[in-house]
Design an enzyme around this catalytic site. Structure first.
Site, PDB file in Angstrom:
ATOM      1  CE  LYS A 142      34.301   3.116  51.588  1.00 36.98           C
ATOM      2  NZ  LYS A 142      35.651   3.535  52.022  1.00 36.98           N
ATOM      3  CG  ASP A 170      44.908  20.894  54.966  1.00 39.47           C
ATOM      4  OD1 ASP A 170      45.166  21.967  55.552  1.00 39.47           O
ATOM      5  OD2 ASP A 170      45.791  20.090  54.639  1.00 39.47           O
ATOM      6  NE  ARG A 224      35.557  -4.303  58.259  1.00 33.58           N
ATOM      7  CZ  ARG A 224      35.737  -3.564  59.351  1.00 33.58           C
ATOM      8  NH1 ARG A 224      36.649  -3.927  60.230  1.00 33.58           N
ATOM      9  NH2 ARG A 224      35.021  -2.468  59.549  1.00 33.58           N
ATOM     10  CE  LYS A 240      36.033   7.994  56.157  1.00 32.02           C
ATOM     11  NZ  LYS A 240      36.605   6.960  55.288  1.00 32.02           N
ATOM     12  CG  ASP A 290      38.025  -0.859  52.723  1.00 27.35           C
ATOM     13  OD1 ASP A 290      38.381   0.132  52.050  1.00 27.35           O
ATOM     14  OD2 ASP A 290      37.028  -0.838  53.477  1.00 27.35           O
TER      15      ASP A 290
HETATM   16  O1  LIG Z   1      31.569   6.883  58.737  1.00 31.07           O
HETATM   17  C1  LIG Z   1      32.168   6.116  57.946  1.00 31.07           C
HETATM   18  C2  LIG Z   1      32.770   6.576  56.798  1.00 31.07           C
HETATM   19  C3  LIG Z   1      33.383   5.689  55.951  1.00 31.07           C
HETATM   20  N1  LIG Z   1      33.440   4.376  56.251  1.00 31.07           N
HETATM   21  C4  LIG Z   1      34.114   3.463  55.298  1.00 31.07           C
HETATM   22  O2  LIG Z   1      33.160   2.507  54.790  1.00 31.07           O
HETATM   23  C5  LIG Z   1      33.751   1.231  54.702  1.00 31.07           C
HETATM   24  C6  LIG Z   1      32.999   0.274  55.585  1.00 31.07           C
HETATM   25  O3  LIG Z   1      33.625  -0.991  55.564  1.00 31.07           O
HETATM   26  P1  LIG Z   1      33.063  -2.235  56.384  1.00 31.07           P
HETATM   27  O4  LIG Z   1      34.090  -3.295  56.147  1.00 31.07           O
HETATM   28  O5  LIG Z   1      31.716  -2.563  55.785  1.00 31.07           O
HETATM   29  O6  LIG Z   1      32.960  -1.864  57.826  1.00 31.07           O
HETATM   30  C7  LIG Z   1      35.221   1.388  55.091  1.00 31.07           C
HETATM   31  O7  LIG Z   1      35.954   1.531  53.891  1.00 31.07           O
HETATM   32  C8  LIG Z   1      35.276   2.684  55.882  1.00 31.07           C
HETATM   33  O8  LIG Z   1      36.486   3.372  55.683  1.00 31.07           O
HETATM   34  C9  LIG Z   1      32.849   3.921  57.396  1.00 31.07           C
HETATM   35  O9  LIG Z   1      32.869   2.707  57.703  1.00 31.07           O
HETATM   36  N2  LIG Z   1      32.210   4.809  58.210  1.00 31.07           N
END
Ligand SMILES: O=c1ccn([C@@H]2O[C@H](COP(=O)(O)O)[C@@H](O)[C@H]2O)c(=O)[nH]1
Length: 231
Positions: A35, A68, A211, A65, A13
């Site tokens: 991811k 549509d 994170r 995600k 991210d």
């Molecule tokens: O329900 C959901 C679906 C997707 N995510 C995604 O996973 C990561 C989690 O990141 P962290 O920094 O470990 O919190 C993030 O990219 C979300 O978009 C989710 O958290 N929950």
């Protein structure tokens, strides 16, 4: 060559493909599955997916995600499946999952259906006018319907993983859980959270961690510590 334990998926991210590539280089062979999400859509996310896959032999989960009308979802998935993705997310609504299945036909891309975001609790569902009832029950019901519509797997929190695993429709399906935090790590905006070991112990096939890895001073060591605690 044996692959690194791919039960850990690290969420890249970071804002753009350049930072993503740098981060993946720092992590090196400690992680084999990444991811790429919506935050990198305008930052070269698809090019990064291709490079990590083709040049660095990584598995790729594209977390779009999608939601549509069916025809649009089908077209979007058909286009994205050409990127040879391992996982692609859509919302768990049955019409979306059915359309995504059609779009992914003939490709190896697995369609994962989002049940209820791990950053939400019952109060958030009330604010969005989602039916009353226990949140875990709603997650399990959405998972069952997504499986019946053809999803290869679901996204849920680790707290619901055991309940989903017990569904007859879950046989042979994937459970992927974000909302994972090593003990003591900051939760950020996540609300339904468990540790890596608890998530895998509850029946998750893969955990997604962002994170706690990419914000760590040493992302490679952070990923290795998570892997070391998996049962
Ligand atoms: O329900 C959901 C679906 C997707 N995510 C995604 O996973 C990561 C989690 O990141 P962290 O920094 O470990 O919190 C993030 O990219 C979300 O978009 C989710 O958290 N929950």
């Amino acid at each position: 060559m044996s692959r690194t334990d791919d039960r850990l998926i690290v969420a890249l991210d970071v804002p753009d493909a350049h930072s993503g590539l740098e981060l993946a280089a720092r992590i090196g062979d400690a992680v084999s599955f990444y991811k790429i999400g919506l935050g990198m859509l305008t930052g070269g996310g698809l090019a990064l997916a291709r490079e990590l896959k083709d040049e660095h032999d990584k598995r790729i989960f594209l977390d779009m995600k999608l939601f549509d009308i069916g025809a649009t979802v089908e077209a979007a998935v058909r286009g994205l499946a050409r990127f040879d993705l391992d996982f692609l997310t859509v919302h768990g609504d049955p019409h979306v999952v059915r359309a995504a299945r059609e779009g992914a036909a003939g490709s190896a891309t697995k369609i994962l259906a989002v049940t209820i975001l791990t950053s939400l609790d019952r109060g958030d569902l009330d604010a969005s006018l989602i039916r009353a009832g226990d949140l875990a029950d709603l997650v399990v019901e959405r998972a069952g319907r997504a499986f019946e519509a053809g999803a290869d797997g679901v996204i849920a929190s680790p707290r619901e993983a055991a309940l989903i695993r017990a569904l007859p429709q879950a046989a042979g399906k994937l459970i992927v859980t974000p909302g994972v935090r090593p003990a003591g790590a900051a939760l950020g905006d996540q609300k339904r959270v468990e540790t890596p070991a608890a998530a895998i112990g509850a029946g998750a096939d893969h955990i997604v961690v962002g994170r706690p890895v990419w914000q760590a001073a040493d992302p490679r060591a952070a990923a290795q510590a998570i892997l070391a605690e998996l049962p």
